[in-house]
Design an enzyme around this catalytic site. Structure first.
Site, short mmCIF file in Angstrom:
data_model
loop_
_atom_site.label_atom_id
_atom_site.label_comp_id
_atom_site.label_asym_id
_atom_site.label_seq_id
_atom_site.Cartn_x
_atom_site.Cartn_y
_atom_site.Cartn_z
N ASN A 1 23.26 -29.17 -13.68
CA ASN A 1 22.35 -29.93 -13.23
C ASN A 1 21.21 -30.25 -14.32
O ASN A 1 20.47 -31.34 -14.42
CB ASN A 1 22.06 -29.69 -12.01
CG ASN A 1 22.94 -30.53 -11.19
OD1 ASN A 1 22.99 -31.65 -10.86
ND2 ASN A 1 23.78 -29.40 -10.60
N ILE B 1 15.03 -18.34 -2.32
CA ILE B 1 14.35 -18.93 -1.43
C ILE B 1 12.84 -18.96 -1.59
O ILE B 1 12.26 -17.69 -1.69
CB ILE B 1 14.83 -18.46 0.16
CG1 ILE B 1 16.13 -18.71 0.29
CG2 ILE B 1 13.96 -18.97 1.26
CD1 ILE B 1 16.93 -18.21 1.60
N ASN C 1 15.80 -30.51 -4.06
CA ASN C 1 16.78 -29.67 -4.38
C ASN C 1 18.20 -30.39 -4.21
O ASN C 1 18.33 -31.32 -3.48
CB ASN C 1 16.97 -28.52 -3.23
CG ASN C 1 18.16 -27.55 -3.38
OD1 ASN C 1 18.42 -27.15 -4.62
ND2 ASN C 1 18.77 -27.22 -2.45
N HIS D 1 22.34 -30.01 -3.01
CA HIS D 1 23.14 -29.24 -2.24
C HIS D 1 24.47 -29.67 -2.30
O HIS D 1 24.68 -30.66 -2.26
CB HIS D 1 22.37 -28.79 -1.06
CG HIS D 1 23.33 -27.97 -0.07
ND1 HIS D 1 23.07 -26.47 -0.20
CD2 HIS D 1 24.44 -27.95 0.61
CE1 HIS D 1 24.00 -26.08 0.60
NE2 HIS D 1 24.68 -26.95 1.05
C1 GRF Z 1 25.19 -26.98 -7.69
O1 GRF Z 1 26.40 -27.20 -7.23
C2 GRF Z 1 24.19 -27.24 -6.95
O2 GRF Z 1 24.57 -28.20 -5.90
C3 GRF Z 1 24.01 -26.04 -6.18
O3 GRF Z 1 24.16 -25.06 -7.05
C4 GRF Z 1 25.03 -25.58 -8.38
C5 GRF Z 1 24.40 -25.30 -9.49
O4 GRF Z 1 25.05 -25.68 -10.64
N1 GRF Z 1 22.69 -25.89 -5.56
P1 GRF Z 1 24.40 -25.77 -12.03
O5 GRF Z 1 24.09 -24.60 -12.43
O6 GRF Z 1 23.31 -26.86 -11.96
O7 GRF Z 1 25.70 -26.20 -13.20
#
Ligand code: GRF
Length: 191
Positions: A21, A96, A111, A113
């Site tokens: 991400n 957290i 965030n 999720h």
């Molecule tokens: C993702 O699935 C996100 O939704 C969750 O943690 C994962 C992170 O993946 N919170 P990356 O490190 O961005 O590949």
């Protein structure tokens, strides 16, 4: 709404692992007419894969274990202030944040999720979704409040679950959607 006043909005991305991400948000920030600039990556893990990406792409990064959470949060807050950060994007950040930290950045921490919140808050979402024989899962971008995975939803995307899906195959398809909605959600909250 976070106002850009014609300048790029400075963003911090918090990670703990893989960093897909982060990578995706970084490429989004480099697009023509993008209103954001990723100024720093904060990781609580020294060997987070996402840090290699930050290094390769000359993105500033800092590592704080958050073992002494109060102390590390204060340090992070100082950095964010110094860099004039306006938005924090949590992207697989496995700590957290304290109520106090969130208060200091009220309405400016978001965030992603991997579930259709408010269903399946917390960890191991894909396993639980499969076990419960759900027809759909998905992903959600939401504001961060002191209640885990409970802040106001900005954007959500449904993903159909196939009969032969495993947690792994599902996570792959959900992740593809995460990469679509995180930049979109950012666009939505910036003016
Ligand atoms: C993702 O699935 C996100 O939704 C969750 O943690 C994962 C992170 O993946 N919170 P990356 O490190 O961005 O590949």
């Amino acid at each position: 709404m976070i106002k850009s006043f014609g300048n790029k909005i400075k963003v911090a991305v918090f990670i703990s692992g893989r960093g897909t991400n982060l990578k995706n948000l970084f490429y989004f920030s480099k697009k023509k007419n993008s209103k954001i600039q990723i100024c720093i990556v904060i990781s609580n893990k020294k060997y987070a894969k996402g840090l290699s990406f930050a290094k390769k792409n000359n993105i500033n990064f800092e590592i704080y274990t958050f073992k002494d959470q109060l102390k590390d949060e204060l340090k992070v807050l100082q950095i964010l202030k110094r860099k004039n950060i306006k938005i924090i994007c949590l992207a697989g950040f496995m700590k957290i944040l304290s109520r106090e930290f969130i208060k200091r950045f009220k309405g400016k921490i978001i965030n992603i999720h991997p579930s259709l919140l408010p269903k399946y808050k917390g960890l191991n979402t894909h396993d639980r979704v499969i076990k419960n024989k759900e027809k759909y899962s998905g992903c959600t971008v939401h504001y961060v409040t002191s209640k885990l995975d409970s802040g106001k939803i900005i954007l959500q995307k449904k993903v159909k679950i196939f009969k032969n899906d495993s947690a792994k195959s599902l996570q792959k398809r959900v992740l593809e959607q995460e990469h679509k909605i995180y930049p979109k959600a950012l666009k939505m909250i910036i003016n």
